[in-house]
Design an enzyme around this catalytic site. Sequence first.
Site: not given
Length: 193
Positions: A45, A87
């Site tokens: 990700s 993230k």
Amino acid sequence: MQNNREKKRSDQEQYEWVQALVYSVLAVVVLFTLVVRLIGVDGRSMVPTLQHGDRLLVLNPMLCDDYRYGDIVVLRKATFMEDPIVKRVIATEGQTVDINFKTGEVYVDGKLLKEDYINELTFQEEGTAFPLIVPKGEVFVMGDNRNHSADSRHSGLGTVDCRYMLGKAVAIAFPGFSEETGKRDFGRIGAIG
């Protein structure tokens, strides 16, 4: 008498070595308990910024609880995913996030973000309604590999309460295997930009 002095000197040197070793171990334990921790990246990700298997140095949230746009953070929200996730902060409390999924563009407070760190534009919707105002004490996070990231666009995660933060990633301590080459690039060790 000479042997006795040498034995005392030898005993003193051994004691000093043991003492230095104990202090060193204690310093490392305190450092990795109160200041930083090592956390691994699991998944794709954050490609291209981070690779699967990268080991990150993460500052304790007690030392860095003021999250800003662009910070790479590690968080854990057990109702979303059991393991920690990595993230990038896109917006902080009070800011408005809007995503045009047709053009792949992300806007914060009406301004188009210049995102030279992403792998591809943002076309993947995941259930969160936009525009969205980030609540007090929370952040909006996204992965750099936008169309392969479960992040704040996902209605199960949404904006993230800062109390879920495990800290801010500041450096790659040990690289994972590159998707492109299949090898470890030790030149990537160092601060995360």
